[in-house]
Design a protein around this motif. Structure first.
Motif, PDB file in Angstrom:
ATOM      1  N   TYR A  34       0.828  -1.203   0.000  1.00 26.07           N
ATOM      2  CA  TYR A  34       0.000   0.000   0.000  1.00 26.07           C
ATOM      3  C   TYR A  34       0.866   1.258   0.000  1.00 26.07           C
ATOM      4  N   THR A  35       0.229   2.364  -0.336  1.00 25.23           N
ATOM      5  CA  THR A  35       0.872   3.666  -0.260  1.00 25.23           C
ATOM      6  C   THR A  35      -0.216   4.700   0.000  1.00 25.23           C
ATOM      7  N   ALA A  36       0.161   5.977   0.019  1.00 22.44           N
ATOM      8  CA  ALA A  36      -0.810   7.044   0.249  1.00 22.44           C
ATOM      9  C   ALA A  36      -1.193   7.704  -1.070  1.00 22.44           C
ATOM     10  N   ASP A  37      -2.486   7.937  -1.261  1.00 23.43           N
ATOM     11  CA  ASP A  37      -2.954   8.673  -2.418  1.00 23.43           C
ATOM     12  C   ASP A  37      -2.413  10.106  -2.347  1.00 23.43           C
ATOM     13  N   ILE A  72      -3.992   3.474  -0.164  1.00 18.12           N
ATOM     14  CA  ILE A  72      -4.511   2.786  -1.348  1.00 18.12           C
ATOM     15  C   ILE A  72      -3.520   1.693  -1.755  1.00 18.12           C
ATOM     16  N   VAL A  73      -4.005   0.750  -2.554  1.00 15.33           N
ATOM     17  CA  VAL A  73      -3.127  -0.280  -3.113  1.00 15.33           C
ATOM     18  C   VAL A  73      -2.083   0.394  -3.997  1.00 15.33           C
ATOM     19  N   MET A  74      -0.839  -0.009  -3.854  1.00 12.86           N
ATOM     20  CA  MET A  74       0.233   0.586  -4.644  1.00 12.86           C
ATOM     21  C   MET A  74       0.304  -0.080  -6.013  1.00 12.86           C
ATOM     22  N   GLN A  75       0.251   0.737  -7.052  1.00 14.44           N
ATOM     23  CA  GLN A  75       0.418   0.245  -8.413  1.00 14.44           C
ATOM     24  C   GLN A  75       1.896   0.304  -8.794  1.00 14.44           C
ATOM     25  N   ASN A  76       2.324  -0.550  -9.707  1.00 14.73           N
ATOM     26  CA  ASN A  76       3.735  -0.581 -10.113  1.00 14.73           C
ATOM     27  C   ASN A  76       4.644  -0.656  -8.892  1.00 14.73           C
ATOM     28  N   GLU A  77       4.355  -1.639  -8.055  1.00 15.69           N
ATOM     29  CA  GLU A  77       5.057  -1.751  -6.781  1.00 15.69           C
ATOM     30  C   GLU A  77       6.568  -1.883  -6.961  1.00 15.69           C
ATOM     31  N   PRO A  78       7.347  -1.379  -6.006  1.00 17.49           N
ATOM     32  CA  PRO A  78       8.801  -1.443  -6.116  1.00 17.49           C
ATOM     33  C   PRO A  78       9.306  -2.863  -6.350  1.00 17.49           C
ATOM     34  N   LEU A  79      10.214  -2.996  -7.306  1.00 13.43           N
ATOM     35  CA  LEU A  79      10.867  -4.254  -7.670  1.00 13.43           C
ATOM     36  C   LEU A  79       9.906  -5.295  -8.220  1.00 13.43           C
ATOM     37  N   GLY A  80       8.761  -4.872  -8.728  1.00 18.17           N
ATOM     38  CA  GLY A  80       7.873  -5.796  -9.399  1.00 18.17           C
ATOM     39  C   GLY A  80       7.010  -6.613  -8.467  1.00 18.17           C
TER      40      GLY A  80
END
Length: 420
Positions: free
Chosen positions: A262-265, A272-280
């Motif tokens: 997750y990350t912050a909008d 929110i769910v993180m898109q293109n998460e670090p390192l795949g």
């Protein structure tokens, strides 16, 4: 490619019932080793508050003393959208908590006389010969000078190499950002050469700057061992210690245990769910094994690793390093004129790939001098206290670490429970 996109990213949940794992047994152990079980129970409502406020989807916290787990608590959700609760065998992306493991892998080679701390890294990785250092300007008007001394291996361990990550707005980091934006820029064949082609932020050994340094240590391990980093770690650390869920990707039969990230909008600040998460997505073996941030692990596996460090290189009858090696790794190597190494690290020095408390009175939370550890970009965190013989680990999956400083609360809540 996973390394590129991952390292560029560092910049209203209903209450979930918490689950204390084998609570009666851990409470008994807590009292036995000098904790108040009642006081340790203060951890749960504070962690729950982060969940109830929608800041974190879930947390997993562990406290051990004298080698015995005194507290282990899974709260909230591993995957909020899928309705999967957090559990003690949840698999986490540990990102920069990979660094101490990479350091240990390298130190097993150091113990064999394969390299010396003050060797230039160019002795083994010639791409880092004749480095240039940023002086002023930008773009075509950038002024560079020759490095006055080579990057030493110890500079890589301590992040005093002058390398960077591309996380800031500095002129050098802009060059990193440009390089990392090219999906073909970093491959197993050109990774070292392309990183070495960029100017250093500062003269080697003169300042601390968080960077690709530990990834270069990983490349050194591969060069000296003749194995991929993950293979060497598996043979030297993971298999001997029984760390069965730690590696550079998650096998298909374990994917259901990998937590959502997750990350912050940016507009609302909501989680929110993180898109293109670090390192795949961590579901396949990456082209480059990132020693600086590529591992996944469980809280039990990392506890085994941390306890090995606390014990001076041995756990459960298996020795990975010698006692003096661990003492060397977990001692401050940062000169006095460079302390604290970062403005937000008061009372902290730096050992090999992790911070070390040099003055507990200056720290912003309860501690002991000699306490060591590090965190990961997605809010994983560990500390080891040799004086109190404590290991504490907190796991969440929110990028970036420090956005919600739940681990600071956790650390204080652990120490306030000591009553022996």
């Amino acid at each position: 490619m996973r390394l590129i996109f991952g390292l560029m990213v560092c910049c209203t949940l209903m209450a979930c019932q918490s689950t204390v794992v084998d609570a009666k047994n851990t409470a008994s152990i807590a009292e036995e080793v000098g904790f108040s079980a009642e006081r340790l129970d203060r951890i749960a409502p504070v962690m729950q508050s982060y969940i109830d406020q929608g800041k974190l989807a879930g947390t997993l916290t562990l406290v051990a003393k004298d080698g015995k787990i005194a507290y282990l608590n899974a709260q909230g959700m591993q995957d909020k959208e899928a309705g999967t609760p957090m559990s003690e065998d949840t698999i986490f992306r540990i990102y920069s908590m990979s660094k101490p493991i990479t350091a240990v892998a390298a130190m097993t080679l150091w113990e064999q006389g394969k390299f010396h701390m003050f060797d230039p890294i160019a002795k083994y990785l010639p791409e880092f010969t004749n480095m240039k250092v940023y002086v002023s300007g930008s773009g075509d008007d950038m002024v560079l000078e020759d490095a006055k001394s080579p990057i030493r291996i110890i500079d890589l361990f301590m992040h005093t190499s002058g390398l960077s990550y591309g996380f800031t707005g500095s002129e050098v980091d802009k060059l990193y950002q440009k390089l990392l934006s090219d999906p073909d820029a970093l491959t197993p064949e050109n990774f070292l050469a392309n990183i070495a082609s960029l100017p250093l932020n500062h003269q080697p050994g003169t300042a601390w700057n968080y960077s690709f340094s530990t990834d270069i240590i990983g490349a050194l391990v591969e060069k000296l061992s003749g194995k991929r980093l993950g293979e060497y770690m598996q043979d030297t650390i993971f298999t001997p210690l029984g760390m069965k869920d730690t590696g550079f990707y998650v096998s298909a039969d374990k994917v259901h245990r990998l937590t959502q990230i997750y990350t912050a909008d940016r507009k609302t600040g909501q989680t929110i769910v993180m898109q293109n998460e670090p390192l795949g997505d961590y579901k396949s073996d990456p082209e480059i094994h990132s020693g600086g941030g590529g591992l996944v692990s469980t809280i039990q596996d990392y506890f085994t690793f941390a306890q090995m460090m606390l014990n001076g290189g041995e756990v459960n009858g298996v020795r990975i390093l010698g006692r003096k090696t661990v003492e060397y790794m977990t001692s401050n190597h940062m000169p006095k004129n460079m302390l604290p190494y970062s403005p937000d690290a008061q009372g902290e020095g730096f050992g090999l790939a992790m911070s070390v408390t040099t003055d507990a009175d200056m720290a912003g939370f309860m501690s002991s001098t000699g306490n060591f550890g590090w965190g990961g970009m997605a809010s994983t965190y560990f500390r080891v206290d040799p004086k109190e013989k404590i290991v504490l680990i907190s796991m969440a999956q929110f990028v970036p670490i420090g956005f919600h400083r739940y681990h600071d609360d956790f650390r204080n809540l652990v120490y306030q429970a000591l009553v022996d």
